[in-house]
Structures are given as structure tokens and as C-alpha cells.
Design a protein around this motif. Structure first.
Motif, short mmCIF file in Angstrom:
data_model
loop_
_atom_site.label_atom_id
_atom_site.label_comp_id
_atom_site.label_asym_id
_atom_site.label_seq_id
_atom_site.Cartn_x
_atom_site.Cartn_y
_atom_site.Cartn_z
N THR A 37 -41.76 -30.79 -25.24
CA THR A 37 -40.47 -30.32 -24.75
C THR A 37 -40.46 -30.31 -23.23
O THR A 37 -41.49 -30.12 -22.58
CB THR A 37 -40.15 -28.90 -25.28
N ALA A 38 -39.28 -30.53 -22.66
CA ALA A 38 -39.14 -30.59 -21.21
C ALA A 38 -37.70 -30.24 -20.84
O ALA A 38 -36.84 -30.07 -21.71
CB ALA A 38 -39.49 -31.99 -20.71
N LYS A 39 -37.47 -30.15 -19.54
CA LYS A 39 -36.12 -29.92 -18.99
C LYS A 39 -35.81 -31.02 -18.00
O LYS A 39 -36.68 -31.45 -17.23
CB LYS A 39 -36.04 -28.57 -18.27
N ILE A 40 -34.56 -31.45 -18.02
CA ILE A 40 -34.04 -32.41 -17.05
C ILE A 40 -33.04 -31.67 -16.18
O ILE A 40 -32.17 -30.96 -16.70
CB ILE A 40 -33.30 -33.57 -17.74
N ARG A 41 -33.13 -31.84 -14.87
CA ARG A 41 -32.12 -31.31 -13.96
C ARG A 41 -31.50 -32.48 -13.21
O ARG A 41 -32.21 -33.31 -12.62
CB ARG A 41 -32.72 -30.31 -12.98
N THR A 42 -30.18 -32.56 -13.27
CA THR A 42 -29.47 -33.65 -12.60
C THR A 42 -29.27 -33.32 -11.12
O THR A 42 -29.48 -32.18 -10.69
CB THR A 42 -28.09 -33.89 -13.24
N SER A 43 -28.83 -34.30 -10.35
CA SER A 43 -28.58 -34.08 -8.93
C SER A 43 -27.45 -33.08 -8.70
O SER A 43 -27.38 -32.45 -7.65
CB SER A 43 -28.27 -35.40 -8.23
N SER A 44 -26.60 -32.89 -9.70
CA SER A 44 -25.52 -31.90 -9.58
C SER A 44 -25.95 -30.52 -10.05
O SER A 44 -25.16 -29.58 -10.04
CB SER A 44 -24.28 -32.37 -10.34
N GLY A 45 -27.22 -30.38 -10.49
CA GLY A 45 -27.74 -29.08 -10.88
C GLY A 45 -27.63 -28.73 -12.35
O GLY A 45 -28.07 -27.66 -12.77
N ILE A 53 -33.00 -37.88 -11.43
CA ILE A 53 -33.14 -36.64 -12.18
C ILE A 53 -34.47 -36.00 -11.80
O ILE A 53 -35.30 -36.62 -11.14
CB ILE A 53 -33.10 -36.85 -13.71
N ARG A 54 -34.66 -34.76 -12.23
CA ARG A 54 -35.93 -34.07 -12.04
C ARG A 54 -36.39 -33.59 -13.41
O ARG A 54 -35.63 -32.96 -14.13
CB ARG A 54 -35.78 -32.91 -11.07
N LEU A 55 -37.63 -33.93 -13.76
CA LEU A 55 -38.20 -33.61 -15.06
C LEU A 55 -39.24 -32.51 -14.89
O LEU A 55 -40.11 -32.60 -14.02
CB LEU A 55 -38.85 -34.85 -15.66
N THR A 56 -39.16 -31.48 -15.72
CA THR A 56 -40.11 -30.37 -15.69
C THR A 56 -40.66 -30.15 -17.09
O THR A 56 -39.91 -30.05 -18.05
CB THR A 56 -39.43 -29.07 -15.22
#
Length: 87
Positions: free
Chosen positions: A17-25, A54-57
Motif C-alpha cells: 500500500t502507498a499514497k500518491i500526492r499530486t502537484s495540486s495536493g 506525482i509524489r509516492l509515499t
């Protein structure tokens, strides 16, 4: 030449499992299906359209890993990780 022959590093199949954060937040939950040093295939919610940076965590990738969306179908995206700065 097939896609697997052109990859620079071997992909490891997994379910993480992970989270994606877009450039718009905006943040979405996702599942990492396979990963390599250069990128990953992610399962995303149906109908979510992602493009650009995107940013993946995740526990696997660390706090935030910057990536570029390279392709998308109905429930998956392919991402390329940004090169890490030498330091």
C-alpha cells in the motif's frame, strides 16, 4: 525489442500500500504492484486520471519519492522515478 528487454533494472513484483500526492495536493491511496530502481506500476482507483509529476509515499519507498506518470489505463499507472541528486 520488448519492454522487459529495454528496462534498465529488474522489476520486483509485490503488493504494497502507498499514497500518491499530486502537484495540486490531492492524495490518493494506491497499491504498488511492481517496482524497480527506475519506476513502478501502481494500481489506482478506477476513474482517477493522473498526469505529470506525482509524489509516492510508502514504507518501501520512504517519505516522498518524486515520479513522473508515463502511462495510464483504467486502474493502473506506470511511473518513472526522478533521478536522486548526488550528494
Amino acid at each position: 525489442m520488448t519492454t522487459s528487454q529495454t528496462r534498465r533494472s529488474e522489476r520486483r513484483r509485490l503488493v504494497e500500500t502507498a499514497k500518491i500526492r499530486t502537484s495540486s495536493g490531492v492524495t490518493y491511496s494506491c497499491i504498488i504492484r511492481d517496482i524497480s530502481d527506475g519506476g513502478a506500476k501502481l494500481r489506482v482507483p478506477a476513474g482517477v486520471e493522473l498526469a505529470g509529476e506525482i509524489r509516492l509515499t510508502s514504507a518501501l519507498t520512504g517519505p516522498e519519492r518524486v515520479a513522473q506518470v508515463m502511462w495510464q489505463d483504467h486502474t493502473s499507472i506506470g511511473i518513472a522515478f526522478a533521478k536522486l541528486a548526488a550528494g
